[in-house]
Design an enzyme around this catalytic site. Structure first.
Site, PDB file in Angstrom:
ATOM      1  N   ASP A 263       0.845  -1.190   0.000  1.00 22.47           N
ATOM      2  CA  ASP A 263       0.000   0.000   0.000  1.00 22.47           C
ATOM      3  C   ASP A 263       0.885   1.246   0.000  1.00 22.47           C
ATOM      4  OD1 ASP A 263      -2.383   1.416   0.054  1.00 22.47           O
ATOM      5  OD2 ASP A 263      -2.601   1.306   2.227  1.00 22.47           O
ATOM      6  N   GLU A 266       2.615   4.605  -4.401  1.00 26.91           N
ATOM      7  CA  GLU A 266       2.658   5.412  -5.638  1.00 26.91           C
ATOM      8  C   GLU A 266       4.025   6.079  -5.885  1.00 26.91           C
ATOM      9  OE1 GLU A 266      -1.035   4.224  -4.553  1.00 26.91           O
ATOM     10  OE2 GLU A 266       0.048   5.713  -3.358  1.00 26.91           O
ATOM     11  N   ASP A 351      -9.087   3.562  -2.375  1.00 26.65           N
ATOM     12  CA  ASP A 351     -10.004   4.074  -1.357  1.00 26.65           C
ATOM     13  C   ASP A 351     -11.346   4.509  -1.948  1.00 26.65           C
ATOM     14  OD1 ASP A 351      -7.942   3.617   0.352  1.00 26.65           O
ATOM     15  OD2 ASP A 351      -7.395   5.717   0.617  1.00 26.65           O
TER      16      ASP A 351
END
Length: 450
Positions: A263, A266, A351
């Site tokens: 997670d 990016e 999300d």
């Protein structure tokens, strides 16, 4: 029709909009959102009147913008902001499956996941201690709700230090994981790229000694704020860094953790805007691109290769689990990725919210991911943010049992949404759906990954 391009908050047909491919975490998924977590510069153009399908793959991990008939003039324009080389592939086929097969022959295909990974995963941000985690597992079995995996979000860690567990909240970490395993429940743990900047922390000290963390253009270490506070970030473009990161996965293997969830990769920094927004017109100088990374030919600005960061982190997790458990199929889940990420990881679409609109959007979004070569995908069943209702959760399960990746996940800021929390009637409906779907390996059958 225009389709593909990875993760798009859109209907299946992408025509009529501009699409920016630059991996970024924005947790407000509303119609104006452009940059998302997964950028795959592969566009499918369907001309059904002529039974023709064309594919365009612009292989560059740098910032891209695809304007697809935005001016309603039957024209498409692609902008690429990069000072490096790139490759363009044009493909043609008479049917859509043949076109996707040609693209995945080039970029790679998904490995067969372990059976349990195809079943029902139950997650929350977060199950705060081992008693709560074990209670959820026991409740699943007492309720006879098919479930194959429980998921630990960030609060299992010791002050959010990667490759650790809290000795206060999870003092018997492996014992609890083993007990869940004896109940037929695997456990997956979250893993973020940010390494807490703390001299006494062994992962930080070892990585610093080896010079494995990215540096800014002025050669100072790059620090970003994430869950542990000021943190450093591995340079996953480097093979030696990936090998080192892979070896750290011994923590998971030693504790009988079955899978790893990547997670914030990016990479995402807390309270930071998009470092190169959709309206960008030019590429900043390399020494002003957040930080520098290392290719075999030398240093490169991060924006030139940003879309590879999560991809290479997922690769390191996959290769680490495979090396440490060579007789088992690895399971890795990632939020961020690039073309070919399917070789190493499943993908979930980040999300989302407990909104009916997001339930509806999940289908076209997952279709476009599949048309981008990534078949093992899903969204958070019930929605991650905001408050779910009994009706919405039931309807989402009715659809979610058909997602390739099937996980109920919610935020601590919203209501709890395990199948039983809305009462016996909702629980019974979800139990009936799951047993009827044959979706879980705990009832001896699985849905094949296509």
């Amino acid at each position: 029709q225009c389709m593909g391009l990875g993760e798009r908050l859109s209907d299946v047909n992408l025509r009529g909009r501009r699409h920016t491919l630059f991996n970024y975490s924005d947790n407000l998924h509303i119609p104006s959102l452009d940059t998302m977590y997964v950028s795959i510069p592969f566009l499918v153009i369907a001309n059904r009147h002529r039974n023709q399908y064309h594919g365009i793959f612009l292989d560059s991990p740098a910032w891209q913008s695809w304007s697809l008939d935005q001016e309603l003039n039957n024209r498409g324009v692609v902008d690429l902001l990069s000072r490096r080389g790139w490759s363009l592939y044009i493909m043609e086929a008479d049917c859509l499956p043949d076109l996707i097969a040609a693209y995945t022959a080039l970029t790679g295909r998904s490995k067969i996941p372990p059976d349990w990974a195809l079943g029902h995963h139950q997650s929350r941000w977060s199950y705060p201690d081992q008693e709560t985690l074990l209670a959820v597992g026991k409740r699943m079995r007492e309720s006879e709700i098919p479930c194959d995996c429980l998921v630990l979000d960030i609060d299992y860690m010791d002050e959010y230090r990667v490759f650790t567990h809290s000795k206060e909240r999870f003092p018997d970490f492996k014992k609890v994981i083993d007990e869940l395993d004896s109940m037929g429940l695997k456990t997956t743990c979250i893993l973020d790229p940010g390494v807490k900047k703390e001299e006494k922390f062994s992962v930080y000290a070892d990585g610093k000694k080896r010079d494995f963390f990215v540096r800014r253009g002025d050669q100072r270490p790059f620090l970003g704020k994430v869950w542990p506070g000021p943190s450093v970030f591995p340079d996953f473009l480097r093979h030696d860094v990936r090998v080192w990161w892979s070896a750290q996965h011994g923590f998971f293997v030693d504790n009988n953790i079955a899978g790893v969830w990547n997670d914030m990769n990016e990479p995402c920094l807390i309270d930071s805007p998009c470092p190169m927004p959709p309206q960008s017109k030019e590429l900043p100088p390399e020494d002003r691109q957040m930080f520098m990374q290392t290719l075999p030919e030398g240093k490169v600005g991060h924006f030139e290769v940003r879309n590879l960061y999560g991809f290479q982190m997922a690769r390191a997790s996959f290769e680490g689990l495979l090396a440490l458990r060579p007789d088992e199929r690895p399971f890795v889940l990632t939020r961020s990725g690039y073309a070919g990420v399917q070789r190493y990881s499943a993908v979930w679409l980040g999300d989302n919210m407990s909104w009916w609109e997001h339930l509806a959007l999940s289908v076209p979004m997952l279709i476009n991911m599949g048309l981008s070569g990534v078949p093992f995908t899903g969204v958070d069943v019930g929605g991650f943010g905001d408050d779910c209702s009994a009706e919405l959760l039931t309807r989402w399960y009715e659809l979610g049992i058909f997602y390739p990746f099937f996980r109920n996940h919610s935020s601590m800021l919203g209501v709890v949404q395990e199948p039983w929390v809305f009462g016996e009637e909702t629980e019974a409906r979800i139990r009936h759906l799951e047993i009827g779907s044959d979706c879980s390996s705990s009832i001896q059958e699985t849905v094949p990954l296509s």
